[in-house]
Design an enzyme around this catalytic site. Structure first.
Site, PDB file in Angstrom:
ATOM      1  N   LYS A   5       0.846  -1.199   0.000  1.00  0.00           N
ATOM      2  CA  LYS A   5       0.000   0.000   0.000  1.00  0.00           C
ATOM      3  C   LYS A   5       0.881   1.248   0.000  1.00  0.00           C
ATOM      4  CE  LYS A   5      -3.837  -1.705   2.897  1.00  0.00           C
ATOM      5  NZ  LYS A   5      -4.932  -1.596   1.940  1.00  0.00           N
ATOM      6  N   ARG A  63      -9.958 -11.561   3.264  1.00  0.00           N
ATOM      7  CA  ARG A  63     -10.828 -12.675   2.870  1.00  0.00           C
ATOM      8  C   ARG A  63     -10.103 -14.014   2.972  1.00  0.00           C
ATOM      9  NH1 ARG A  63     -11.772  -9.943  -2.862  1.00  0.00           N
ATOM     10  NH2 ARG A  63     -11.326  -8.138  -1.552  1.00  0.00           N
TER      11      ARG A  63
HETATM   12  N1  BES Z   1      -7.734  -3.526   5.010  1.00  0.00           N
HETATM   13  C1  BES Z   1      -8.044  -3.208   3.671  1.00  0.00           C
HETATM   14  C2  BES Z   1      -9.370  -2.481   3.505  1.00  0.00           C
HETATM   15  C3  BES Z   1      -9.524  -1.148   4.163  1.00  0.00           C
HETATM   16  C4  BES Z   1      -9.467   0.015   3.407  1.00  0.00           C
HETATM   17  C5  BES Z   1      -9.796  -1.039   5.509  1.00  0.00           C
HETATM   18  C6  BES Z   1      -9.656   1.244   4.005  1.00  0.00           C
HETATM   19  C7  BES Z   1      -9.981   0.191   6.117  1.00  0.00           C
HETATM   20  C8  BES Z   1      -9.909   1.334   5.354  1.00  0.00           C
HETATM   21  C9  BES Z   1      -8.108  -4.484   2.834  1.00  0.00           C
HETATM   22  O1  BES Z   1      -7.319  -5.535   3.262  1.00  0.00           O
HETATM   23  C10 BES Z   1      -7.701  -4.145   1.459  1.00  0.00           C
HETATM   24  O2  BES Z   1      -6.584  -3.743   1.301  1.00  0.00           O
HETATM   25  N2  BES Z   1      -8.581  -4.319   0.488  1.00  0.00           N
HETATM   26  C11 BES Z   1      -8.276  -4.068  -0.873  1.00  0.00           C
HETATM   27  C12 BES Z   1      -8.856  -5.186  -1.700  1.00  0.00           C
HETATM   28  C13 BES Z   1      -8.464  -5.136  -3.143  1.00  0.00           C
HETATM   29  C14 BES Z   1      -6.979  -5.380  -3.312  1.00  0.00           C
HETATM   30  C15 BES Z   1      -9.267  -6.155  -3.891  1.00  0.00           C
HETATM   31  C16 BES Z   1      -8.893  -2.729  -1.248  1.00  0.00           C
HETATM   32  O3  BES Z   1     -10.010  -2.453  -0.815  1.00  0.00           O
HETATM   33  O4  BES Z   1      -8.259  -1.959  -1.941  1.00  0.00           O
HETATM   34 MN    MN Z   2      -5.344  -5.385   2.455  1.00  0.00          MN
END
Ligand code: BES
Ligand code: MN
Ligand code: ZN
Length: 475
Positions: free
Chosen positions: A256, A331
């Site tokens: 990230k 997930r």
């Molecule tokens: N922990 C994040 C989601 C999240 C985003 C939580 C903002 C709290 C605030 C999750 O693990 C994630 O990174 N999701 C990705 C999924 C994608 C790669 C399919 C996302 O939402 O970008």
């Molecule tokens: Mn994530």
């Protein structure tokens, strides 16, 4: 935390929050003060008033009791939260709630707003200790509310604070093992059983999703099982809660960016905190329900053996996942927990997870996204609890068409669905690991706030604790 109790000796020497439709001076204010207040309240648009009488704060909120119950309670919570700030600013240690309406329970909403907004997370500060909140006691005066309701409100506020503390604690203070230990401590305090699987046991159980996410980490994963079972519970089949316990989410190799993204990812175990701390409140209040909470926990890091986009992971249920983005890690660990839940033959499984940025993009921070296979009567109870405590749910469609987006050429499914409907494809991915009535709650938006929002505060909100407690209380 400020403690809520019933106490009837309100007098002119007390700080007071008055809930009223039409203000009456029933606690001995001098005529001069009374007439000033009445004069002010006569002005159009004046719906609340704060008055400083010989150093005591009198705060009056004019309400219309014909407003819908949920909206009215929320209005009172928010108003009380504002008054909490004023009380602390003036270094007051106690406040009375004086309710001049016929609806006794409105006092509880006021107490809840005062109490929840009194939260602080400052124990890491070593120098500036001046900012410590002064408010210690919230008294409910003149009401027919019974002690049991007040006790429950205290438990749920305490549990919310515990959840906020767990979420606000960064990963260098609280890793997966620390989280499991915190659950053990809460189990001891409140009276529920906690069993923690270590890495060896997790390997033995072949929890492939949890192990894959943990592969890039130097800290071991944990899988916590929290069980509260009263002697003669109302339900034959248990209710199972599952909480996402990613103690820190760097995204893994699909790293990230830092600003407004990775920098808040200590919040990625907010689902775990919510279910664990809801168990605390449920056990403290001795609700007569059999509830189990499962928490798979690990950090998600790009360390040496980190799982790599393209990897094929064999999950605990034997199915395979083509893992194409290591940032879709939640997930992966939830899937194993949802599979594990099958052995309980549960009446319902609800998971809470900070799962997708797509949920935040869709509905922001004021609600959670929900979806699932539970039948309409259960869903109705879920929504009622959510509305009651104002931890509301925007329910999304859960059509099987979305499964197409998860199809993989080389494995049973992919762990990402593509650019559209990201929250739903995450839910559909999880559904494959269930064989029971299921409801998925994506709390990515409301779990952690970058700016203060009334009694929810800034940072961790403890979202989900109040919702879950209310749901089980009213079953
Ligand atoms: N922990 C994040 C989601 C999240 C985003 C939580 C903002 C709290 C605030 C999750 O693990 C994630 O990174 N999701 C990705 C999924 C994608 C790669 C399919 C996302 O939402 O970008
Ligand atoms: Mn994530
Ligand atoms: Zn995550």
């Amino acid at each position: 935390m400020a403690t809520i109790s019933i106490k009837n000796n309100l007098n002119t020497q007390s700080n007071v929050l008055v809930l009223t439709e039409k203000f009456k001076n029933e606690f001995g204010l001098p005529e001069k003060v009374e007439s000033y207040i009445l004069e002010q309240l006569k002005k159009e648009d004046v719906k609340s008033l704060q008055y400083n009488y010989i150093g005591k704060l009198i705060n009056i909120l004019i309400i219309d009791t014909k407003t819908g119950e949920h909206a009215l309670n929320e209005k009172i919570r928010k108003h009380a939260a504002g008054f909490c700030d004023a009380l602390n600013a003036s270094k007051k240690s106690d406040v009375y709630i004086y309710n001049q309406t016929k609806i006794d329970d409105l006092s509880l909403a006021a107490a809840e707003g005062l109490c929840l907004s009194n939260y602080q997370f400052i124990h890491h500060k070593t120098k500036d200790k001046k900012g410590l909140n002064s408010l210690k006691s919230v008294y409910i005066a003149n009401s027919k509310i019974n002690n049991a309701k007040v006790d429950q409100l205290n438990y749920v506020c305490q549990a919310t604070f515990k959840a906020r503390n767990l979420v606000n604690e960064p990963v260098n203070v609280l890793n997966a093992i620390g989280l499991a230990n915190a659950f053990k401590q809460m189990g001891k305090e409140a009276g529920f059983k906690v069993e923690v699987f270590n890495k060896a046991k997790i390997k033995q159980l072949k929890m492939g999703g949890l192990l894959a996410v943990n592969a890039g980490s130097v800290d071991e994963p944990t899988f916590s099982i929290l069980e509260y079972k009263p002697a003669k519970p109302k339900n034959k089949q248990p209710y199972v809660l599952v909480g996402k316990g990613v103690v820190y989410d760097t995204g893994g190799l699909s790293l990230k960016p830092t600003p407004n993204s990775m920098d808040s990812m200590k919040c990625d175990m907010a689902g775990a905190a919510a279910v664990g701390c809801a168990m605390y409140a449920i056990a403290k209040a001795k609700l007569n329900v059999h509830v189990i909470a499962l928490v798979p926990a690990t950090d998600n890091r790009p360390g040496f053996n980190a799982f790599a986009p393209g990897d094929i992971i064999t999950m605990m249920d034997g199915s395979t996942v083509e893992m194409l983005n290591s940032d879709a890690e939640g997930r992966m660990i939830l899937a194993d927990a949802l599979h594990y839940a099958k052995k309980y033959k549960p009446a319902l499984v609800m998971d809470l997870a900070t799962l997708t940025g797509a949920a935040v993009a869709a509905i922001g921070t004021f609600a959670m996204v929900g979806m699932g296979t539970a039948d309409e009567s259960i869903k109705k109870k879920i929504h009622t609890a959510a509305e009651t405590v104002n931890e509301r749910i925007a329910e999304f469609p859960f059509w099987d068409d979305y499964n197409d987006l998860l199809k993989s050429d080389i494995a049973d499914q992919k762990n990402i669905g593509g650019p559209y409907a990201g929250s739903i494809t995450a839910g559909k991915f999880l559904q494959k690991f269930t064989d029971y009535p299921y409801f998925h709650l994506d709390i990515a938006g409301p779990a952690f706030l970058s700016a203060k929002d009334s009694y929810r505060g800034k940072g961790a909100t403890g979202w989900g604790v109040r919702f879950l407690f209310d749901f089980f209380k009213n079953l």
